[in-house]
Design an enzyme around this catalytic site. Structure first.
Site, short mmCIF file in Angstrom:
data_model
loop_
_atom_site.label_atom_id
_atom_site.label_comp_id
_atom_site.label_asym_id
_atom_site.label_seq_id
_atom_site.Cartn_x
_atom_site.Cartn_y
_atom_site.Cartn_z
N ARG A 20 77.63 4.78 -18.20
CA ARG A 20 77.68 5.66 -17.02
C ARG A 20 76.83 6.90 -17.29
NH1 ARG A 20 78.46 4.68 -12.15
NH2 ARG A 20 80.47 3.66 -12.50
N ARG B 127 71.84 -4.45 -16.96
CA ARG B 127 72.27 -3.12 -17.42
C ARG B 127 73.41 -3.19 -18.43
NH1 ARG B 127 75.95 0.05 -12.90
NH2 ARG B 127 77.14 -1.74 -12.16
N HIS C 98 67.74 3.92 -12.46
CA HIS C 98 68.87 4.62 -11.80
C HIS C 98 69.14 5.94 -12.53
CE1 HIS C 98 72.99 5.24 -10.41
NE2 HIS C 98 73.10 4.06 -9.86
N ASP D 12 75.36 8.85 -0.63
CA ASP D 12 74.90 7.56 -1.16
C ASP D 12 73.90 7.00 -0.16
OD1 ASP D 12 74.56 5.20 -2.45
OD2 ASP D 12 76.67 4.56 -2.40
N GLU E 177 66.99 8.02 -7.71
CA GLU E 177 66.62 6.75 -8.34
C GLU E 177 65.30 6.21 -7.79
OE1 GLU E 177 70.08 4.17 -7.87
OE2 GLU E 177 71.32 5.95 -7.69
C1 BG6 Z 1 74.16 3.90 -6.62
C2 BG6 Z 1 74.64 3.16 -5.43
O1 BG6 Z 1 72.85 3.55 -6.91
O2 BG6 Z 1 74.97 3.56 -7.75
C3 BG6 Z 1 76.10 3.50 -5.17
O3 BG6 Z 1 73.83 3.49 -4.28
C4 BG6 Z 1 76.92 3.22 -6.38
O4 BG6 Z 1 76.57 2.75 -4.05
C5 BG6 Z 1 76.32 3.92 -7.58
O5 BG6 Z 1 78.25 3.65 -6.17
C6 BG6 Z 1 77.05 3.60 -8.89
O6 BG6 Z 1 77.18 2.23 -9.04
P1 BG6 Z 1 78.01 1.62 -10.23
O7 BG6 Z 1 77.98 0.13 -10.03
O8 BG6 Z 1 77.30 2.02 -11.49
O9 BG6 Z 1 79.39 2.21 -10.14
#
Ligand code: BG6
Length: 310
Positions: free
Chosen positions: A82, A108, A178, A223, A282
């Protein structure tokens, strides 16, 4: 001492023997024991996990770190980190028509192969990782493909994700670098570069909207997938006194994300109080900007990330 194996079947020690650049770049056991490349050059420091091909740190000399990583992040096989720069491929978000597929694709949360490491004449340090997508291993790939990810660490961070279609038919895919950025307070930042763009508002039933001409301010859960946006974006951060710029090529979508209060609380790997300190801007090709790669052809999605004091 032996540490866990990378999928290239090399230990941290073997990776160092083959690739390390003395005094500049070495492998080490990172969080959760996952192998990590640590780069410390006169230009910048950076960290890169083989897990996910995931850059978790980039700090140009004279600046504070640009990338945000949650204190609650998991670091484990099969789990996404994360923060930093998750690599999203071959689909973005949920897979269209397949709710059981994992969010954000297949690369990922798995270990990549380490291909090469070198110092360029510019003093930048360049690492290359690869991932083989195989239909035989998982039909969700859609096509056999080779993903080559080149990470160049200097005064700027240059990321290039090259997807070669190795199948007999066209490959249509989505992708994203991302990037999670550290900000002083997301409520105070402005994002420029997306004026007048159409976007899909994922917090308003995926409705299609038009961005006005003013810089974007974050005032609640955000978002958005901005479409047909090839221009550079800038995150202006008055609290940290800096401007982060994301220049890109091969990318038509830009995603802007902050979970705000309630969504942050629902995510187990995201601290309840962390949302003000991050923003994702992103570099992507998502939704109607999905890329179709002809058999044998290669598409490259690239982002160059840098900071300036303001
Ligand atoms: C973003 C998406 O790129 O990533 C969101 O647009 C999403 O919808 C976010 O909540 C995080 O995604 P994840 O799968 O890592 O929790």
């Amino acid at each position: 001492m032996l540490h866990r194996m990378a999928n290239s079947n090399l230990t941290v020690e073997q990776l160092n023997k083959t690739f390390a650049i003395p005094g500049i770049a070495k492998f080490e056991p990172g969080e959760g024991g996952l192998p990590r490349l640590y780069i410390a050059s006169p230009l910048a420091t950076a960290e890169l996990y083989l897990h996910g091909g995931h850059v978790t740190r980039f700090q140009p000399t004279g600046h504070s770190p640009l990338l945000w990583v949650s204190g609650s992040s998991l670091f484990a096989d099969g789990k996404a980190i994360r923060g930093g720069v998750p690599v999203i491929f071959p689909w973005f978000g949920g897979k269209a028509g397949d709710p059981s597929a994992p969010a954000h694709g297949l690369v990922r949360s798995r270990s990549w192969n380490f291909h090469s490491l070198k110092q360029l004449p510019s003093d930048e340090v360049q690492a290359v990782l690869t991932f083989n997508g195989s239909l035989a291993e998982n039909p969700l790939w859609g096509s056999d493909c080779l993903v080559t990810y080149t990470i160049t660490v200097g005064t700027k961070l240059r990321l290039a994700l090259a997807v070669q279609n190795r199948g007999p038919g066209p490959m249509t895919c989505e992708q994203a670098l991302h990037t999670y950025f550290t900000v002083g307070d997301v409520r105070l930042v402005s994002v420029t570069g997306l004026a007048g763009a159409a976007y899909i508002d994922k917090v308003d039933g995926n409705s299609r909207k038009l961005q006005d001409g003013a810089p974007i301010k974050i005032t609640g859960e955000t978002d958005r997938v901005y479409l047909d946006t090839p221009a550079a974006c800038t995150v202006i951060d008055p609290k940290l006194g800096r401007r982060i710029t994301v220049e890109k090529t091969g990318s038509l979508s830009t995603v802007v994300w902050n979970p705000w209060i309630e969504k942050a609380k629902k995510m187990a790997d995201f601290g309840d109080e962390e949302w003000p300190s991050m923003i994702c801007v992103e570099t992507a090709n998502a939704g109607e900007n999905a890329v179709t790669v002809a058999p044998g052809a290669t598409h490259t999605l690239a982002a160059t990330i840098g900071a300036e004091k303001i």
